[in-house]
Design a protein around this motif. Structure first.
Motif, PDB file in Angstrom:
ATOM      1  N   ALA A   1     -19.316   2.511  17.527  1.00  0.00           N
ATOM      2  CA  ALA A   1     -20.186   2.641  18.696  1.00  0.00           C
ATOM      3  C   ALA A   1     -20.973   3.942  18.640  1.00  0.00           C
ATOM      4  O   ALA A   1     -22.182   3.975  18.920  1.00  0.00           O
ATOM      5  CB  ALA A   1     -19.349   2.580  19.978  1.00  0.00           C
ATOM      6  N   MET A   2     -20.300   5.018  18.259  1.00  0.00           N
ATOM      7  CA  MET A   2     -20.957   6.318  18.194  1.00  0.00           C
ATOM      8  C   MET A   2     -22.030   6.338  17.111  1.00  0.00           C
ATOM      9  O   MET A   2     -23.087   6.948  17.278  1.00  0.00           O
ATOM     10  CB  MET A   2     -19.919   7.411  17.934  1.00  0.00           C
ATOM     11  CG  MET A   2     -18.868   7.539  19.020  1.00  0.00           C
ATOM     12  SD  MET A   2     -19.534   8.090  20.601  1.00  0.00           S
ATOM     13  CE  MET A   2     -19.357   9.849  20.425  1.00  0.00           C
ATOM     14  N   SER A   3     -21.767   5.659  16.005  1.00  0.00           N
ATOM     15  CA  SER A   3     -22.752   5.596  14.926  1.00  0.00           C
ATOM     16  C   SER A   3     -24.012   4.882  15.382  1.00  0.00           C
ATOM     17  O   SER A   3     -25.131   5.286  15.043  1.00  0.00           O
ATOM     18  CB  SER A   3     -22.157   4.884  13.702  1.00  0.00           C
ATOM     19  OG  SER A   3     -21.128   5.652  13.136  1.00  0.00           O
ATOM     20  N   SER A   4     -23.837   3.815  16.158  1.00  0.00           N
ATOM     21  CA  SER A   4     -25.004   3.080  16.653  1.00  0.00           C
ATOM     22  C   SER A   4     -25.799   3.929  17.632  1.00  0.00           C
ATOM     23  O   SER A   4     -27.034   3.902  17.632  1.00  0.00           O
ATOM     24  CB  SER A   4     -24.570   1.764  17.305  1.00  0.00           C
ATOM     25  OG  SER A   4     -23.857   1.996  18.506  1.00  0.00           O
ATOM     26  N   LEU A   5     -25.108   4.706  18.463  1.00  0.00           N
ATOM     27  CA  LEU A   5     -25.795   5.582  19.414  1.00  0.00           C
ATOM     28  C   LEU A   5     -26.527   6.709  18.684  1.00  0.00           C
ATOM     29  O   LEU A   5     -27.622   7.108  19.075  1.00  0.00           O
ATOM     30  CB  LEU A   5     -24.790   6.170  20.410  1.00  0.00           C
ATOM     31  CG  LEU A   5     -24.149   5.181  21.395  1.00  0.00           C
ATOM     32  CD1 LEU A   5     -23.082   5.881  22.221  1.00  0.00           C
ATOM     33  CD2 LEU A   5     -25.202   4.567  22.306  1.00  0.00           C
TER      34      LEU A   5
ATOM     35  N   PRO B   1     -15.524 -10.226  17.518  1.00  0.00           N
ATOM     36  CA  PRO B   1     -14.934  -9.377  18.545  1.00  0.00           C
ATOM     37  C   PRO B   1     -15.151  -7.882  18.375  1.00  0.00           C
ATOM     38  O   PRO B   1     -15.536  -7.201  19.313  1.00  0.00           O
ATOM     39  CB  PRO B   1     -13.448  -9.728  18.466  1.00  0.00           C
ATOM     40  CG  PRO B   1     -13.441 -11.128  17.963  1.00  0.00           C
ATOM     41  CD  PRO B   1     -14.577 -11.219  17.019  1.00  0.00           C
ATOM     42  N   ARG B   2     -14.939  -7.365  17.158  1.00  0.00           N
ATOM     43  CA  ARG B   2     -15.032  -5.927  16.995  1.00  0.00           C
ATOM     44  C   ARG B   2     -16.452  -5.430  17.235  1.00  0.00           C
ATOM     45  O   ARG B   2     -16.658  -4.436  17.911  1.00  0.00           O
ATOM     46  CB  ARG B   2     -14.565  -5.521  15.595  1.00  0.00           C
ATOM     47  CG  ARG B   2     -14.722  -4.019  15.352  1.00  0.00           C
ATOM     48  CD  ARG B   2     -14.154  -3.610  14.018  1.00  0.00           C
ATOM     49  NE  ARG B   2     -14.691  -2.323  13.625  1.00  0.00           N
ATOM     50  CZ  ARG B   2     -14.357  -1.688  12.528  1.00  0.00           C
ATOM     51  NH1 ARG B   2     -13.484  -2.224  11.705  1.00  0.00           N
ATOM     52  NH2 ARG B   2     -14.887  -0.528  12.221  1.00  0.00           N
ATOM     53  N   LYS B   3     -17.446  -6.127  16.683  1.00  0.00           N
ATOM     54  CA  LYS B   3     -18.820  -5.702  16.869  1.00  0.00           C
ATOM     55  C   LYS B   3     -19.220  -5.798  18.335  1.00  0.00           C
ATOM     56  O   LYS B   3     -19.933  -4.957  18.851  1.00  0.00           O
ATOM     57  CB  LYS B   3     -19.755  -6.538  15.996  1.00  0.00           C
ATOM     58  CG  LYS B   3     -19.640  -6.218  14.512  1.00  0.00           C
ATOM     59  CD  LYS B   3     -20.741  -6.869  13.707  1.00  0.00           C
ATOM     60  CE  LYS B   3     -20.664  -6.426  12.251  1.00  0.00           C
ATOM     61  NZ  LYS B   3     -21.732  -7.009  11.426  1.00  0.00           N
TER      62      LYS B   3
ATOM     63  N   GLU C   1     -20.052  -2.923  23.574  1.00  0.00           N
ATOM     64  CA  GLU C   1     -19.636  -2.663  24.951  1.00  0.00           C
ATOM     65  C   GLU C   1     -19.261  -1.195  25.134  1.00  0.00           C
ATOM     66  O   GLU C   1     -19.560  -0.596  26.171  1.00  0.00           O
ATOM     67  CB  GLU C   1     -18.447  -3.562  25.308  1.00  0.00           C
ATOM     68  CG  GLU C   1     -18.813  -5.030  25.450  1.00  0.00           C
ATOM     69  CD  GLU C   1     -17.605  -5.896  25.800  1.00  0.00           C
ATOM     70  OE1 GLU C   1     -16.496  -5.323  25.933  1.00  0.00           O
ATOM     71  OE2 GLU C   1     -17.766  -7.114  25.928  1.00  0.00           O
ATOM     72  N   VAL C   2     -18.610  -0.631  24.112  1.00  0.00           N
ATOM     73  CA  VAL C   2     -18.243   0.782  24.168  1.00  0.00           C
ATOM     74  C   VAL C   2     -19.494   1.648  24.218  1.00  0.00           C
ATOM     75  O   VAL C   2     -19.587   2.590  25.005  1.00  0.00           O
ATOM     76  CB  VAL C   2     -17.368   1.158  22.951  1.00  0.00           C
ATOM     77  CG1 VAL C   2     -17.201   2.676  22.856  1.00  0.00           C
ATOM     78  CG2 VAL C   2     -16.004   0.494  23.065  1.00  0.00           C
ATOM     79  N   ALA C   3     -20.487   1.309  23.385  1.00  0.00           N
ATOM     80  CA  ALA C   3     -21.745   2.054  23.382  1.00  0.00           C
ATOM     81  C   ALA C   3     -22.422   1.970  24.751  1.00  0.00           C
ATOM     82  O   ALA C   3     -22.921   2.974  25.269  1.00  0.00           O
ATOM     83  CB  ALA C   3     -22.664   1.511  22.291  1.00  0.00           C
ATOM     84  N   ASP C   4     -22.406   0.775  25.341  1.00  0.00           N
ATOM     85  CA  ASP C   4     -23.017   0.598  26.666  1.00  0.00           C
ATOM     86  C   ASP C   4     -22.311   1.447  27.720  1.00  0.00           C
ATOM     87  O   ASP C   4     -22.950   2.005  28.617  1.00  0.00           O
ATOM     88  CB  ASP C   4     -22.966  -0.877  27.080  1.00  0.00           C
ATOM     89  CG  ASP C   4     -23.930  -1.733  26.271  1.00  0.00           C
ATOM     90  OD1 ASP C   4     -24.842  -1.170  25.641  1.00  0.00           O
ATOM     91  OD2 ASP C   4     -23.762  -2.970  26.259  1.00  0.00           O
TER      92      ASP C   4
END
Length: 234
Positions: A61-65, A14-16, A21-24
């Motif tokens: 999410a921000m780290s992935s972006l 769920p968290r990942k 979804e947040v990144a999207d």
């Protein structure tokens, strides 16, 4: 006797999934035109409220972006959307190609052949002079001239002056390095001849001739590398 099922352990999903979804949704701020490249994002506290997520999820999410080059953070100033397309996504994709040299060569050919036609229209006199200097350096180089060769192709790539393509150029040069490592013997005279023909076509501002000469050059390199590779595996 019924065998006991082997215990299966899976990471929490769920968290990942939520972080993705947040990144999207953050990317959607760009896609929808609500924010533009170079704009500053809302503060973390506001984003968590707007998206109804926790700080850890938002930060993931921000780290992935950031790893994709979509955003960048300025110390004590906040987070901004990048103004230009990063080379990171393309570099990541190329790294996944592994040892698939034929696909790497084809990808490089597709990108360079597209750019050479535009370069014929956009290249400056200064860049033409720089190209000519690399040809001279190549003709006088006593050994491995791969870096001089690479500089020739880099000048052409940047002469297109297109910020979208610039995001792909580092990947193009990375592909160049991977191809060069597979060249077991070099033919300097052939390389000089090919580069001169490309230079002359660019100097004449002829997209069709520049395309034809670049294709001749890259196709020659492709066939040589794949032949050497096949022989080394035989």
């Amino acid at each position: 006797m019924i065998k006991k099922k082997q215990e299966i352990v899976l990471d929490s999903v769920p968290r990942k999934t939520l972080a993705k979804e947040v990144a999207d949704r953050i990317i959607q701020l760009l896609a929808s035109g609500q924010l533009k490249p170079g704009d500053k994002l809302y503060p973390e506290t506001e984003l968590t409220k707007m998206l109804s997520v926790s700080r850890p999820v938002l930060r993931e999410a921000m780290s992935s972006l950031e790893s994709l080059g979509i955003i960048h953070r300025k110390t004590r100033d906040g987070t901004y959307f990048s103004e230009k397309i990063s080379s990171k996504p393309y570099t990541n994709m190329l790294s996944l190609a592994g040892d698939d040299l034929p696909s790497i060569i084809e990808a490089r050919m597709a990108l360079e052949l597209g750019m050479i036609a535009m370069a014929a229209e956009k290249i400056t006199d200064q860049q033409l002079d720089e190209l000519n200097q690399t040809i001279k350096a190549l003709s006088e180089h006593p050994g491995d001239y791969s870096q001089v060769d690479k500089e020739f192709h880099r000048i052409i790539a940047f002469s297109v002056n297109n910020y979208i393509l610039e995001g792909m150029i580092d990947s193009l040069l990375m592909a160049f390095d991977r191809m060069s490592k597979n060249i077991q013997f070099r033919e300097r005279d052939v390389a000089v001849e090919h580069h001169k023909a490309i230079y002359e076509a660019l100097k004449k501002r002829s997209p069709s001739e520049a395309f034809a000469q670049m294709y001749r050059h890259l196709d020659y390199v492709r066939k040589k590398i794949l032949k050497q590779r096949k022989e080394s595996k035989a």
